[in-house]
Every structure is written in C-alpha cells, then in structure tokens.
Enzyme design. Structure first.
Site, PDB file in Angstrom:
ATOM      1  N   TYR A   2      -1.046   7.396   0.205  1.00 55.19           N
ATOM      2  CA  TYR A   2      -0.051   6.453   0.700  1.00 55.19           C
ATOM      3  C   TYR A   2       1.313   6.706   0.034  1.00 55.19           C
ATOM      4  O   TYR A   2       2.341   6.338   0.579  1.00 55.19           O
ATOM      5  CB  TYR A   2      -0.462   5.013   0.377  1.00 55.19           C
ATOM      6  CG  TYR A   2      -1.584   4.403   1.207  1.00 55.19           C
ATOM      7  CD1 TYR A   2      -2.366   5.164   2.075  1.00 55.19           C
ATOM      8  CD2 TYR A   2      -1.838   3.032   1.115  1.00 55.19           C
ATOM      9  CE1 TYR A   2      -3.395   4.566   2.816  1.00 55.19           C
ATOM     10  CE2 TYR A   2      -2.853   2.430   1.862  1.00 55.19           C
ATOM     11  CZ  TYR A   2      -3.631   3.203   2.701  1.00 55.19           C
ATOM     12  OH  TYR A   2      -4.639   2.602   3.430  1.00 55.19           O
ATOM     13  N   GLY A   3       1.279   7.306  -1.137  1.00 49.39           N
ATOM     14  CA  GLY A   3       2.504   7.456  -1.956  1.00 49.39           C
ATOM     15  C   GLY A   3       3.701   8.042  -1.229  1.00 49.39           C
ATOM     16  O   GLY A   3       4.814   7.531  -1.348  1.00 49.39           O
ATOM     17  N   ASP A  58      -7.798   0.191  -2.240  1.00 51.80           N
ATOM     18  CA  ASP A  58      -6.856   1.225  -2.668  1.00 51.80           C
ATOM     19  C   ASP A  58      -6.700   2.214  -1.522  1.00 51.80           C
ATOM     20  O   ASP A  58      -7.498   2.236  -0.591  1.00 51.80           O
ATOM     21  CB  ASP A  58      -7.400   1.944  -3.925  1.00 51.80           C
ATOM     22  CG  ASP A  58      -6.484   3.074  -4.380  1.00 51.80           C
ATOM     23  OD1 ASP A  58      -5.266   2.838  -4.487  1.00 51.80           O
ATOM     24  OD2 ASP A  58      -6.967   4.193  -4.591  1.00 51.80           O
ATOM     25  N   SER A  59      -5.692   3.079  -1.645  1.00 51.66           N
ATOM     26  CA  SER A  59      -5.495   4.123  -0.642  1.00 51.66           C
ATOM     27  C   SER A  59      -6.638   5.145  -0.661  1.00 51.66           C
ATOM     28  O   SER A  59      -6.802   5.893   0.289  1.00 51.66           O
ATOM     29  CB  SER A  59      -4.167   4.827  -0.919  1.00 51.66           C
ATOM     30  OG  SER A  59      -4.164   5.326  -2.243  1.00 51.66           O
ATOM     31  N   CYS A 114       0.414   4.069 -11.384  1.00 52.01           N
ATOM     32  CA  CYS A 114      -0.342   4.717 -10.310  1.00 52.01           C
ATOM     33  C   CYS A 114      -1.803   4.738 -10.734  1.00 52.01           C
ATOM     34  O   CYS A 114      -2.104   4.963 -11.915  1.00 52.01           O
ATOM     35  CB  CYS A 114       0.175   6.139 -10.091  1.00 52.01           C
ATOM     36  SG  CYS A 114      -0.796   7.089  -8.904  1.00 52.01           S
ATOM     37  N   THR A 115      -2.666   4.514  -9.760  1.00 57.65           N
ATOM     38  CA  THR A 115      -4.101   4.429 -10.051  1.00 57.65           C
ATOM     39  C   THR A 115      -4.655   5.649 -10.790  1.00 57.65           C
ATOM     40  O   THR A 115      -5.596   5.529 -11.569  1.00 57.65           O
ATOM     41  CB  THR A 115      -4.879   4.302  -8.728  1.00 57.65           C
ATOM     42  OG1 THR A 115      -4.398   5.304  -7.814  1.00 57.65           O
ATOM     43  CG2 THR A 115      -4.717   2.917  -8.127  1.00 57.65           C
ATOM     44  N   HIS A 116      -4.073   6.816 -10.519  1.00 54.65           N
ATOM     45  CA  HIS A 116      -4.632   8.056 -11.062  1.00 54.65           C
ATOM     46  C   HIS A 116      -4.219   8.356 -12.497  1.00 54.65           C
ATOM     47  O   HIS A 116      -4.863   9.142 -13.181  1.00 54.65           O
ATOM     48  CB  HIS A 116      -4.198   9.248 -10.212  1.00 54.65           C
ATOM     49  CG  HIS A 116      -4.862   9.315  -8.878  1.00 54.65           C
ATOM     50  ND1 HIS A 116      -4.730   8.325  -7.931  1.00 54.65           N
ATOM     51  CD2 HIS A 116      -5.662  10.262  -8.334  1.00 54.65           C
ATOM     52  CE1 HIS A 116      -5.415   8.667  -6.852  1.00 54.65           C
ATOM     53  NE2 HIS A 116      -5.993   9.832  -7.067  1.00 54.65           N
ATOM     54  N   CYS A 166      -3.937  -0.392  -5.492  1.00 52.66           N
ATOM     55  CA  CYS A 166      -2.955   0.656  -5.206  1.00 52.66           C
ATOM     56  C   CYS A 166      -1.548   0.176  -5.572  1.00 52.66           C
ATOM     57  O   CYS A 166      -1.074  -0.843  -5.071  1.00 52.66           O
ATOM     58  CB  CYS A 166      -3.016   0.995  -3.719  1.00 52.66           C
ATOM     59  SG  CYS A 166      -1.886   2.300  -3.241  1.00 52.66           S
ATOM     60  N   ASN A 167      -0.886   0.940  -6.443  1.00 52.70           N
ATOM     61  CA  ASN A 167       0.469   0.568  -6.851  1.00 52.70           C
ATOM     62  C   ASN A 167       1.436   0.629  -5.673  1.00 52.70           C
ATOM     63  O   ASN A 167       2.327  -0.207  -5.551  1.00 52.70           O
ATOM     64  CB  ASN A 167       0.970   1.514  -7.946  1.00 52.70           C
ATOM     65  CG  ASN A 167       0.324   1.251  -9.289  1.00 52.70           C
ATOM     66  OD1 ASN A 167       0.936   0.683 -10.175  1.00 52.70           O
ATOM     67  ND2 ASN A 167      -0.935   1.645  -9.438  1.00 52.70           N
ATOM     68  N   THR A 168       1.261   1.635  -4.817  1.00 56.74           N
ATOM     69  CA  THR A 168       2.179   1.794  -3.685  1.00 56.74           C
ATOM     70  C   THR A 168       2.089   0.581  -2.754  1.00 56.74           C
ATOM     71  O   THR A 168       3.103   0.027  -2.339  1.00 56.74           O
ATOM     72  CB  THR A 168       1.853   3.096  -2.923  1.00 56.74           C
ATOM     73  OG1 THR A 168       1.778   4.169  -3.869  1.00 56.74           O
ATOM     74  CG2 THR A 168       2.888   3.416  -1.884  1.00 56.74           C
ATOM     75  N   GLU A 225      -7.325  14.292  -9.724  1.00 60.29           N
ATOM     76  CA  GLU A 225      -8.516  14.440  -8.880  1.00 60.29           C
ATOM     77  C   GLU A 225      -9.224  15.763  -9.157  1.00 60.29           C
ATOM     78  O   GLU A 225     -10.438  15.872  -9.060  1.00 60.29           O
ATOM     79  CB  GLU A 225      -8.124  14.335  -7.395  1.00 60.29           C
ATOM     80  CG  GLU A 225      -7.695  12.924  -7.055  1.00 60.29           C
ATOM     81  CD  GLU A 225      -7.662  12.607  -5.574  1.00 60.29           C
ATOM     82  OE1 GLU A 225      -8.115  13.439  -4.761  1.00 60.29           O
ATOM     83  OE2 GLU A 225      -7.181  11.519  -5.232  1.00 60.29           O
TER      84      GLU A 225
END
Ligand code: DGL
Length: 269
Positions: free
Chosen positions: A43-44, A11-12, A185-187, A74-76, A153
């Site tokens: 990265y987004g 992931d980023s 998105c991961t978050h 990572c989705n991006t 975060e």
C-alpha cells in the site's frame, strides 16, 4: 461473552504480524482475527484514494467476525484512512500513528524526532501532525525508506546490502541530530538491529506496534472489554492471497507458528 470476542487486526499484508506479536506479548489472553491483504500489497507507494478504498474493504472483512475492536496495524492506512475505518465500524478503532507519536514525544529529550516509513506515510505528515499536537515545539524529520520492506521480507537482517541502504537512508536524519526515531512501518522492527547500529546506538528507537499494544491494552481495560478468560487464545489468520512465502515470512514476523491460514476471496484488484 462480550469480552471474549476477538480483536480484529488488519494490514496491507504480512507486516502487521509484528503488531500481532506485540499484542500477544502485552495481552496473552486476547483472541485475535488477522487479515492481511497480501493480494494487493504494498500500500505504501499507492495513491491515497486507492488506499482508502482498500481500507474500507479490509474493515468489512474484519467486521464479519464480530470483533470487539479494530487495530489498523498498517502505518500507511493509519496515516491516510483511519477515518474511513472509524466510520464503518461501531467498535473502537485504533491506528498505530497516535500511540507511536505519543511514545516518541515522551522519549525525546532534545525535541528532535525522526520518522521513517513508506512513501505514503511520510507524504501524509500524519506522524508530524500527531507529534506537534502533543508538543508544538518538537521538530520532526521524515524519511521514506521503501527498500526496507522487501529487505525485511527477504530476511536480510544482518546483510551488508541492508547496512549500506540503511546508511544511505538514515544519513540525512543523523545530520538533523535526532535523539528518537519512530519505526513507522510494520516491517521495520525486523531491521531494528541494523538501524540501531547504523545510528551508532545513539538514538532511541520507537516501535509503533509496541506502543499500540500498550494503548490497546489500556483502552480495553477502560472500556471493560478485556478478555477475562485465561484459556489459550484463538489466533485466526486470513489473507487475500496465500503467497508462496507467506508462511515462512509470516512466522518470522509473528515469532511463532501461524497454523492454518484462511483465504478471503472476492476483493477487487
Ligand atoms: N504495512 C505497510 C505499512 O506499515 C508496509 C507495507 C506496504 O507498503 O504495504 O505502512
């Protein structure tokens, strides 16, 4: 043993630990090697070209660990650079877009799906294209929600500010009468509660990480790569920068203690 080799996940940054969380729940006996590019996150907002360069380097980090498959958490990266990862790796590669899109199509009744993600993910139209390939009649509405990343975060899960921002971001999607929303998105799974509340619990949320864990379990089974050992698995975490908040935020995302974190040096900035 071939099947005991780890699954590689990258992931980023820290966010991909939500995907590791989903993987460990679905496949509790798999060994996992995780790499988070914390020195170069996010990265987004970055250009496609730079994300593709980073994705190639991240892949090489994992390939050093003799992984049996690679999951791009990572989705991006999944949206704009999955082909780069596939080209470099001789093992199966899975991104989060196709599983997330597939789960959304199965869920929607009104054929109206919303996608939220980073600017890079939304601009790429990767989810829209993936959904339309499964069902061309589905209408897809995308919205970039970049502020969700720092809020997750920061741990502002039940915070008024997060609710306000969520209302602002999600209002246009409510006007489109979506019945399904992909957390692209991961978050975002960290903010599931507030997102559901703002949508008055009238929209089904799709967690791409969970959909990916399910798809990965099926793939490993099909390819006879599933770990048959029932020993406690080895989870190895590495990052390009052990940032001040990595351990604390990481444990929240992973839902368990991280243990030792290794640093990978030498990636270009
Ligand atoms: N991991 C990224 C994603 O899922 C979010 C954080 C970033 O922008 O790097 O798209």
């Amino acid at each position: 043993m071939k099947t005991e080799r780890p699954i590689g996940v990258f992931d980023s940054g820290i966010g991909g630990l939500t995907v590791v969380h989903a993987l460990t729940r679905r496949m509790p006996h798999e060994n996992i090697v995780y790499f988070g590019d914390t020195a170069r996150v996010p990265y987004g907002p970055k250009s496609t070209q730079v994300v593709r360069e980073y994705a190639a380097q991240d892949t090489d980090v994992l390939l050093e660990h003799d992984v049996k498959m690679i999951i791009v958490a990572c989705n991006t990266v999944s949206a704009v650079a999955l082909d780069i990862v596939q080209k470099r790796a001789k093992v199966p590669v899975m991104g989060v877009i196709l599983p997330g899109a597939g789960a959304a199509v199965k869920t929607t009744r009104k054929k109206r799906i919303g996608i939220i993600g980073t600017v890079g993910t939304i601009k790429s139209n990767a989810y829209t294209n993936a959904i339309r390939q499964v069902d061309p009649e589905v209408q897809v509405f995308g919205k970039a929600c970049p502020l969700f990343v720092p809020l997750a975060e920061e741990g502002w899960i039940d915070h008024k500010a997060t609710e306000l921002i969520a209302k602002e971001y999600l209002f246009p999607l409510t006007l489109e009468k979506i019945d399904t929303l992909v957390l692209g998105c991961t978050h975002y799974p960290i903010l599931k509660g507030v997102i559901a509340r703002v949508l008055q619990n009238s929209v089904t949320l799709i967690d791409s990480g969970e959909a990916t864990a399910e798809a990965a379990a099926v793939l490993l089974e099909e390819q006879h790569l599933k770990n048959t050992s029932t020993l406690k698995p080895n989870l190895r975490f590495s990052v390009s920068d052990v940032s001040h908040t990595f351990a604390e935020v990481g444990e929240r995302f992973l839902g368990q203690r991280l243990g030792r974190v290794h640093r990978v040096s030498g990636l270009a900035h």
